[in-house]
Design an enzyme around this catalytic site. Structure first.
Site, PDB file in Angstrom:
ATOM      1  N   GLU A 166       0.823  -1.193   0.000  1.00  0.00           N
ATOM      2  CA  GLU A 166       0.000   0.000   0.000  1.00  0.00           C
ATOM      3  C   GLU A 166       0.858   1.244   0.000  1.00  0.00           C
ATOM      4  OE1 GLU A 166      -2.947  -0.161   3.030  1.00  0.00           O
ATOM      5  OE2 GLU A 166      -4.051  -1.722   1.976  1.00  0.00           O
ATOM      6  N   CYS A 175       0.332   3.469   9.926  1.00  0.00           N
ATOM      7  CA  CYS A 175       1.598   2.767  10.107  1.00  0.00           C
ATOM      8  C   CYS A 175       1.370   1.427  10.781  1.00  0.00           C
ATOM      9  CB  CYS A 175       2.524   3.609  10.960  1.00  0.00           C
ATOM     10  SG  CYS A 175       1.660   4.511  12.227  1.00  0.00           S
ATOM     11  N   CYS A 204       3.625   8.248   1.532  1.00  0.00           N
ATOM     12  CA  CYS A 204       4.220   7.209   2.371  1.00  0.00           C
ATOM     13  C   CYS A 204       4.431   5.967   1.502  1.00  0.00           C
ATOM     14  CB  CYS A 204       3.257   6.930   3.529  1.00  0.00           C
ATOM     15  SG  CYS A 204       3.859   5.690   4.664  1.00  0.00           S
ATOM     16  N   CYS A 208       7.764  -7.534   5.887  1.00  0.00           N
ATOM     17  CA  CYS A 208       8.967  -6.924   6.474  1.00  0.00           C
ATOM     18  C   CYS A 208       9.889  -8.020   6.978  1.00  0.00           C
ATOM     19  CB  CYS A 208       8.582  -6.007   7.639  1.00  0.00           C
ATOM     20  SG  CYS A 208      10.026  -5.187   8.366  1.00  0.00           S
ATOM     21  N   CYS A 225       3.718  -4.251  15.579  1.00  0.00           N
ATOM     22  CA  CYS A 225       3.514  -3.864  14.176  1.00  0.00           C
ATOM     23  C   CYS A 225       2.840  -4.976  13.391  1.00  0.00           C
ATOM     24  CB  CYS A 225       4.860  -3.511  13.541  1.00  0.00           C
ATOM     25  SG  CYS A 225       4.754  -3.243  11.765  1.00  0.00           S
ATOM     26  N   CYS A 268       8.751  -6.587  14.718  1.00  0.00           N
ATOM     27  CA  CYS A 268       8.399  -5.748  15.865  1.00  0.00           C
ATOM     28  C   CYS A 268       7.036  -6.190  16.401  1.00  0.00           C
ATOM     29  CB  CYS A 268       8.380  -4.282  15.455  1.00  0.00           C
ATOM     30  SG  CYS A 268       9.979  -3.783  14.779  1.00  0.00           S
TER      31      CYS A 268
HETATM   32  N1  SAH Z   1      10.245  -0.348   9.076  1.00  0.00           N
HETATM   33  C1  SAH Z   1      10.521   1.004   9.291  1.00  0.00           C
HETATM   34  C2  SAH Z   1       9.554   1.942   8.585  1.00  0.00           C
HETATM   35  C3  SAH Z   1       8.082   1.567   8.537  1.00  0.00           C
HETATM   36  S1  SAH Z   1       7.099   1.652   9.946  1.00  0.00           S
HETATM   37  C4  SAH Z   1      10.572   1.308  10.756  1.00  0.00           C
HETATM   38  O1  SAH Z   1      10.195   0.467  11.552  1.00  0.00           O
HETATM   39  O2  SAH Z   1      11.020   2.388  11.101  1.00  0.00           O
HETATM   40  C5  SAH Z   1       6.806   3.388  10.238  1.00  0.00           C
HETATM   41  C6  SAH Z   1       6.604   3.698  11.736  1.00  0.00           C
HETATM   42  O3  SAH Z   1       5.369   3.165  12.237  1.00  0.00           O
HETATM   43  C7  SAH Z   1       7.686   3.073  12.617  1.00  0.00           C
HETATM   44  O4  SAH Z   1       8.135   3.992  13.577  1.00  0.00           O
HETATM   45  C8  SAH Z   1       6.951   1.929  13.262  1.00  0.00           C
HETATM   46  O5  SAH Z   1       7.587   1.512  14.421  1.00  0.00           O
HETATM   47  C9  SAH Z   1       5.592   2.512  13.476  1.00  0.00           C
HETATM   48  N2  SAH Z   1       4.530   1.517  13.714  1.00  0.00           N
HETATM   49  C10 SAH Z   1       4.480   0.244  13.295  1.00  0.00           C
HETATM   50  N3  SAH Z   1       3.344  -0.350  13.722  1.00  0.00           N
HETATM   51  C11 SAH Z   1       2.656   0.572  14.415  1.00  0.00           C
HETATM   52  C12 SAH Z   1       1.400   0.558  15.086  1.00  0.00           C
HETATM   53  N4  SAH Z   1       0.634  -0.509  15.109  1.00  0.00           N
HETATM   54  N5  SAH Z   1       1.007   1.704  15.684  1.00  0.00           N
HETATM   55  C13 SAH Z   1       1.768   2.818  15.621  1.00  0.00           C
HETATM   56  N6  SAH Z   1       2.956   2.883  15.013  1.00  0.00           N
HETATM   57  C14 SAH Z   1       3.405   1.769  14.419  1.00  0.00           C
HETATM   58 FE1  SF4 Z   2       9.187  -3.900  10.021  1.00  0.00          FE
HETATM   59 FE2  SF4 Z   2       7.046  -3.023  11.277  1.00  0.00          FE
HETATM   60 FE3  SF4 Z   2       9.321  -3.286  12.616  1.00  0.00          FE
HETATM   61 FE4  SF4 Z   2       9.085  -1.345  10.778  1.00  0.00          FE
HETATM   62  S1  SF4 Z   2       7.919  -1.513  12.680  1.00  0.00           S
HETATM   63  S2  SF4 Z   2      10.810  -2.770  11.052  1.00  0.00           S
HETATM   64  S3  SF4 Z   2       7.738  -2.372   9.272  1.00  0.00           S
HETATM   65  S4  SF4 Z   2       8.141  -4.955  11.682  1.00  0.00           S
END
Ligand code: SAH
Ligand code: SF4
Length: 411
Positions: free
Chosen positions: A134, A386, A147, A154, A161, A158
Site C-alpha cells: 500500500e 503505520c 508514504c 517486512c 507492528c 516488531c
Molecule cells: N520499518 C521502518 C519503517 C516503517 S514503519 C521502521 O520500523 O522504522 C513506520 C513507523 O510506524 C515506525 O516507527 C513503526 O515503528 C511505526 N509503527 C508500526 N506499527 C505501528 C502501530 N501498530 N502503531 C503505531 N505505530 C506503528
Molecule cells: Fe518492520 Fe514493522 Fe518493525 Fe518497521 S515496525 S521494522 S515495518 S516490523
C-alpha cells in the site's frame, strides 16, 4: 516434525523474546517480467538498454535524456507520447520494454483528500499469491506527503507492528519503489503540466514509512531515492525525503553517505530490556550502538535533525520516567521526537496510551527542549496507518489516521 511455516507462525505468536527470530528469510521471489519496465533504471542502465536494441552509441546520451524527461518530468504512460523520439526507436522500445508502474487494485479517497492505493506487483510463480503493498498520500496545508513501501511484508518482527507479523517477505526493486511515486502522481494528475496555486507539485515530501525495513533493502532504496530526488526528473529534494529505520546500525551511516536523506529512527523504548521485546532487532544492535550510529549520522545539525519515533503503548513505555530517560538518551543529538499513538490491530497485544498520558509525555519532552508533536483525530477515515499497511482494503478508524499523520510529519 513441524514444517518451516509452522515454526515461523508459532515463533511469531510466542511472547518470550528469545523465541522470536530477529529476522525472517525472504520466502517470496521476484521474477522480472519478460518485457521489463524502464522505470527504475539509472541513466547508464537506460543507455545500455538503448544499445541492446540497436540505437547507435552516439545517440545514447540524447535518447536517454529524452526518455528521462518523458518518464520522470511528464509522466508518459506510453512510448507513443514521446513524440520527439523517432518512430523507429519508439517501435523498438515498445517491442522490448514497457513504462509500467505497479498495478492499482484499489483506491480509496477520504473527504480531506487523503488517498490510499492498494498496489499489485508481479509474484514469482503463478501459484503464489499476488504481492501487494500500500501507498498513502496525505495532503496538508503546507505539504503533501507520500508514504512509500520498501518491502512486501517486512524482514523484521516488531511486536506492535502488523506488517511485522506477516510471514512472507520480498524486497521491492528500485522500479517498484519509484513506481509508487509515479502511480501517485498519475492518480493525482501531479505531473509537470498541472497548474497548482503556488506552482508546487502536490507531492512535496516522501517518507519511507510504509511496509518494510528500508535498510534491509539498501541498494534498491538508494537507487530509487536517487531517482526521486533527481533534479532533472521527479525532483523532490533529499531534505524532503525521510527514511525510517528500526535501527539497522551498520546501514545507518551508509544511508547518510550514500542516500543523504533525512533520518527517522523507530526508538519506542529507552531500555534494552523493553526494546528487545518491542523491536527484536535490538538484540542484534542494542541501544548503545544505535545511539552512537545516530550521533555519527553524516550531515547532522540543528537544521537537520533526526526524528525519533516513539509509539505510545499503554502501561508499557508511556510513563513520565520513560520520558525522562528518553530525554537523557537523546542528549547531544539534534533530535525531534514524533509520538505515534498506537494503532491496534486484530490480535495485537497492546493498547494505545490514554490521551492525557500522551499529552503529559509530550509536554515533558517539549519542556526539555524537543519538539514533540502529536496530532488530534479528525473524523472517520479510509486510511491505513503505520503498521497496518497490509494487503486488504478496509475501513479504518480515526485513530489510525491520526497515527499515520503523526508518523508522516516531516520538516
Ligand atoms: N520499518 C521502518 C519503517 C516503517 S514503519 C521502521 O520500523 O522504522 C513506520 C513507523 O510506524 C515506525 O516507527 C513503526 O515503528 C511505526 N509503527 C508500526 N506499527 C505501528 C502501530 N501498530 N502503531 C503505531 N505505530 C506503528
Ligand atoms: Fe518492520 Fe514493522 Fe518493525 Fe518497521 S515496525 S521494522 S515495518 S516490523
Amino acid at each position: 516434525m513441524p514444517g518451516h511455516d509452522d515454526y515461523i507462525s508459532r515463533a511469531m505468536t510466542a511472547t518470550s523474546t528469545t523465541s522470536v527470530p530477529v529476522e525472517k528469510t525472504a520466502l517470496e521471489t521476484y521474477v522480472p517480467p519478460a518485457k521489463p519496465s524502464l522505470i527504475g533504471f539509472s541513466r547508464a542502465e537506460l543507455g545500455e538498454r538503448l544499445g541492446a536494441i540497436g540505437v547507435p552509441p552516439k545517440q545514447h546520451k540524447m535518447r536517454t535524456q529524452q526518455l528521462w524527461h518523458w518518464l520522470y518530468v511528464r509522466g508518459a504512460q506510453s512510448f507513443d507520447q514521446m513524440t520527439d523520439i523517432s518512430k523507429s526507436v519508439r517501435t523498438e522500445l515498445e517491442q522490448h520494454f514497457t513504462v509500467a508502474r505497479p498495478e492499482v487494485v484499489a483506491e480509496q479517497i477520504s473527504e480531506d483528500g487523503t488517498r490510499k492505493w492498494l498496489l499489485r506487483l508481479p509474484s514469482g510463480h503463478a501459484a503464489e499469491r499476488p504481492h501487494e503493498i500500500e501507498c498513502v498520500y496525505i495532503p496538508e496545508t503546507d505539504r503533501g506527503t507520500l508514504c512509500v513501501s520498501s518491502q512486501v511484508g517486512c524482514t523484521l518482527n516488531c511486536s506492535f507492528c502488523h506488517t511485522g507479523t506477516q510471514r512472507l517477505v520480498r524486497n521491492l526493486t528500485a522500479g517498484e519503489i519509484v513506481g509508487q511515486v509515479m502511480v501517485a502522481r498519475d492518480r493525482l494528475g501531479d505531473w509537470v503540466d498541472r497548474v497548482t496555486p503556488n506552482g508546487n507539485r502536490l507531492i512535496t515530501n516522501v517518507v519511507m514509512m510504509g511496509m518494510g525495513e528500508p535498510l534491509y533493502n539498501f541498494d534498491a532504496v538508494r537507487d530509487a531515492l536517487a531517482l526521486v530526488s533527481d533534479n532533472e526528473g521527479i525532483a523532490i529534494s533529499r531534505r524532503r525525503i525521510t527514511l525510517s529505520t528500526s535501527g539497522v546500525v551498520p546501514n545507518i551511516v551508509r544511508a547518510g553517505n550514500e542516500i543523504g536523506v533525512m533520518l527517522a529512527v523507530s526508538l519506542h523504548a529507552v531500555t534494552d530490556t523493553l526494546r528487545d521485546k518491542l523491536v527484536p532487532l535490538n538484540r542484534k544492535y542494542p541501544l548503545k550502538e544505535l545511539m552512537q550510529a545516530c550521533r555519527d549520522y553524516p550531515g547532522l545539525s540543528n537544521s537537520r535533525r533526526i526524528t525519533f519515533e516513539y509509539v505510545m503503548l499503554k502501561g508499557v513505555n508511556d510513563s513520565l520516567d520513560d520520558a525522562r530517560q528518553l530525554v537523557k538518551l537523546l542528549k547531544g543529538i539534534p533530535a525531534k521526537i514524533n509520538l505515534i499513538p498506537f494503532n491496534p490491530w486484530p490480535g495485537s497485544a497492546y493498547e494505545c496510551s490514554d490521551w492525557d498520558q500522551i499529552e503529559k509525555f509530550s509536554e515533558y519532552v517539549f519542556n526539555a527542549g524537543y519538539s514533540s508533536p502529536v496530532r488530534t483525530p479528525r473524523g472517520r477515515d479510509i486510511l491505513a496507518a503505520c503498521g497496518q499497511l497490509k494487503s486488504e482494503t478496509e475501513k479504518l478508524s480515526a485513530r489510525e489516521r491520526q497515527a499515520l499523520r503523526a508518523m508522516a510529519m516531516t520538516d
